[in-house]
Write a protein that holds these residues in place. Structure first.
Motif, mmCIF file in Angstrom:
data_model
loop_
_atom_site.group_PDB
_atom_site.id
_atom_site.type_symbol
_atom_site.label_atom_id
_atom_site.label_comp_id
_atom_site.label_asym_id
_atom_site.label_seq_id
_atom_site.Cartn_x
_atom_site.Cartn_y
_atom_site.Cartn_z
ATOM 1 N N VAL A 135 33.321 34.606 48.090
ATOM 2 C CA VAL A 135 34.275 35.501 48.763
ATOM 3 C C VAL A 135 34.616 36.597 47.759
ATOM 4 N N TYR A 136 34.196 37.805 48.082
ATOM 5 C CA TYR A 136 34.240 38.910 47.122
ATOM 6 C C TYR A 136 35.228 39.996 47.540
ATOM 7 N N CYS A 137 35.850 40.611 46.541
ATOM 8 C CA CYS A 137 36.523 41.900 46.732
ATOM 9 C C CYS A 137 36.385 42.665 45.425
ATOM 10 N N ASP A 138 36.462 43.988 45.486
ATOM 11 C CA ASP A 138 36.258 44.790 44.284
ATOM 12 C C ASP A 138 37.421 44.593 43.317
ATOM 13 N N PRO A 139 37.198 44.768 42.012
ATOM 14 C CA PRO A 139 38.225 44.511 40.993
ATOM 15 C C PRO A 139 39.572 45.196 41.236
ATOM 16 N N PRO A 140 39.618 46.495 41.596
ATOM 17 C CA PRO A 140 40.938 47.112 41.837
ATOM 18 C C PRO A 140 41.706 46.438 42.979
ATOM 19 N N THR A 141 40.979 46.080 44.045
ATOM 20 C CA THR A 141 41.627 45.399 45.174
ATOM 21 C C THR A 141 42.125 44.027 44.750
ATOM 22 N N GLN A 142 41.328 43.314 43.989
ATOM 23 C CA GLN A 142 41.714 41.990 43.503
ATOM 24 C C GLN A 142 42.985 42.065 42.665
ATOM 25 N N LEU A 143 43.041 43.024 41.762
ATOM 26 C CA LEU A 143 44.197 43.180 40.883
ATOM 27 C C LEU A 143 45.449 43.539 41.681
ATOM 28 N N SER A 144 45.297 44.456 42.619
ATOM 29 C CA SER A 144 46.421 44.884 43.439
ATOM 30 C C SER A 144 46.963 43.733 44.280
ATOM 31 N N ARG A 145 46.072 42.965 44.900
ATOM 32 C CA ARG A 145 46.494 41.835 45.727
ATOM 33 C C ARG A 145 47.205 40.776 44.902
ATOM 34 N N LEU A 146 46.701 40.504 43.700
ATOM 35 C CA LEU A 146 47.312 39.494 42.843
ATOM 36 C C LEU A 146 48.709 39.911 42.408
ATOM 37 N N MET A 147 48.880 41.169 42.039
ATOM 38 C CA MET A 147 50.189 41.660 41.627
ATOM 39 C C MET A 147 51.188 41.552 42.770
ATOM 40 N N GLN A 148 50.735 41.923 43.971
ATOM 41 C CA GLN A 148 51.627 41.892 45.129
ATOM 42 C C GLN A 148 51.933 40.460 45.553
ATOM 43 N N ARG A 149 50.922 39.598 45.525
ATOM 44 C CA ARG A 149 51.089 38.213 45.984
ATOM 45 C C ARG A 149 52.010 37.401 45.084
ATOM 46 N N ASP A 150 51.812 37.521 43.758
ATOM 47 C CA ASP A 150 52.532 36.678 42.816
ATOM 48 C C ASP A 150 53.653 37.395 42.077
ATOM 49 N N GLY A 151 53.869 38.680 42.395
ATOM 50 C CA GLY A 151 54.930 39.427 41.733
ATOM 51 C C GLY A 151 54.693 39.597 40.245
ATOM 52 N N LEU A 152 53.452 39.855 39.854
ATOM 53 C CA LEU A 152 53.095 39.964 38.453
ATOM 54 C C LEU A 152 53.025 41.420 38.004
ATOM 55 N N SER A 153 53.193 41.616 36.715
ATOM 56 C CA SER A 153 52.956 42.940 36.153
ATOM 57 C C SER A 153 51.449 43.152 36.053
ATOM 58 N N ARG A 154 51.044 44.378 35.824
ATOM 59 C CA ARG A 154 49.606 44.656 35.699
ATOM 60 C C ARG A 154 48.993 43.860 34.539
ATOM 61 N N ALA A 155 49.699 43.798 33.416
ATOM 62 C CA ALA A 155 49.182 43.076 32.247
ATOM 63 C C ALA A 155 49.018 41.585 32.551
ATOM 64 N N GLN A 156 50.004 41.006 33.250
ATOM 65 C CA GLN A 156 49.917 39.586 33.604
ATOM 66 C C GLN A 156 48.752 39.333 34.559
ATOM 67 N N ALA A 157 48.610 40.211 35.550
ATOM 68 C CA ALA A 157 47.536 40.057 36.524
ATOM 69 C C ALA A 157 46.167 40.209 35.865
ATOM 70 N N GLU A 158 46.049 41.175 34.979
ATOM 71 C CA GLU A 158 44.780 41.396 34.288
ATOM 72 C C GLU A 158 44.406 40.185 33.431
ATOM 73 N N ALA A 159 45.402 39.551 32.804
ATOM 74 C CA ALA A 159 45.138 38.373 31.968
ATOM 75 C C ALA A 159 44.588 37.230 32.809
ATOM 76 N N ARG A 160 45.127 37.057 34.020
ATOM 77 C CA ARG A 160 44.647 35.974 34.895
ATOM 78 C C ARG A 160 43.258 36.270 35.434
ATOM 79 N N VAL A 161 43.004 37.526 35.768
ATOM 80 C CA VAL A 161 41.686 37.890 36.295
ATOM 81 C C VAL A 161 40.612 37.730 35.225
ATOM 82 N N THR A 162 40.907 38.174 34.016
ATOM 83 C CA THR A 162 39.907 38.126 32.940
ATOM 84 C C THR A 162 39.661 36.714 32.430
ATOM 85 N N SER A 163 40.517 35.760 32.796
ATOM 86 C CA SER A 163 40.289 34.372 32.381
ATOM 87 C C SER A 163 39.178 33.714 33.208
ATOM 88 N N GLN A 164 38.756 34.376 34.295
ATOM 89 C CA GLN A 164 37.688 33.873 35.152
ATOM 90 C C GLN A 164 36.438 34.739 34.993
#
Length: 231
Positions: A135-164
């Motif tokens: 199940v794919y989405c482009d990186p900017p969309t993924q980051l935006s959705r994660l920030m909105q879903r979990d109430g994260l800052s950009r730095a926090q969201a980027e850290a979670r994305v880059t761990s995968q």
């Protein structure tokens, strides 16, 4: 009837749960590795005792259950502890998954979907899958959705994305891709098309016929023995 295994994966906030919901709506057999992972660390399971022995009672909640957040924080930046935890939980998770696969096999399902978030990261289970679906989405969309879903800052969201493993890299490994960049109807249409394709596949016909013959033979033997003792 035939049956084979399909590995379903994605990335954080890529929309895998949306795809799973459509698959369940279609009546598909879906085994959720995350749900099983939560079950096998309950107090009455073998893995629970081993985790407490190696990680200590400080990871327990007041009710005796494992505090998943505390345990996660403990292993997040410690590869050795993460590997230890995986060596404890993975065998138990795989046992439970196998039990459910056998259940669906007996019930005659055409295919079983194994929902495994880290399918491509761990790699061990890939060899058992006839197909893998990302199940794919482009990186900017993924980051935006994660920030909105979990109430994260950009730095926090980027850290979670880059761990995968990056989704673009996973895309090269998958046999099928569900593009979830668009709206719900677009994603649903892709899932329906994938389901139709899998339903008409004849993969693994002979293994199922062989097992069916063996089961039928055993059933006949049991019947003859019962008839002998009754008479």
């Amino acid at each position: 009837s035939t049956m084979f295994l399909v590995g379903l994966t994605g990335g954080i906030a890529s929309g895998k749960s949306t795809v799973v919901a459509v698959l369940r709506e279609l009546g598909c057999a879906v085994i959720d590795a995350d749900v099983i992972a939560r079950e096998v660390v309950q107090p009455h399971f073998k893995a629970y005792q081993q985790i407490v022995r190696y990680f200590g009672t400080e990871i327990l909640l007041e009710n005796g259950e494992i505090n998943r957040e505390a345990l996660g924080n403990m292993i997040f930046s410690n590869p050795e502890k993460r590997q230890l935890l995986n060596s404890i939980t993975h065998p138990e998770i795989q046992k439970e998954m196998l039990k459910q696969i056998l259940k669906y096999f007996v019930l005659g399902y055409r295919y079983v979907i194994l929902d495994i978030p880290l399918l491509f990261e761990t790699k061990r289970l890939c060899r058992f899958m006839k197909y893998t679906v990302l199940v794919y989405c482009d990186p900017p969309t993924q980051l935006s959705r994660l920030m909105q879903r979990d109430g994260l800052s950009r730095a926090q969201a980027e850290a979670r994305v880059t761990s995968q493993l990056p989704l673009d890299q996973k895309r090269k490994l998958a046999t099928h891709v569900i593009d979830n960049c668009g709206d719900w109807e677009s994603t649903r249409g892709q899932v329906l098309a994938l389901h139709a394709h899998l339903q008409h596949s004849l993969d693994f016909l002979w293994p199922r016929l062989v097992v069916g013959t063996v089961v039928a033979g055993l059933g006949g033997l049991v019947f003859l023995l019962l008839r002998h003792f009754i008479s």
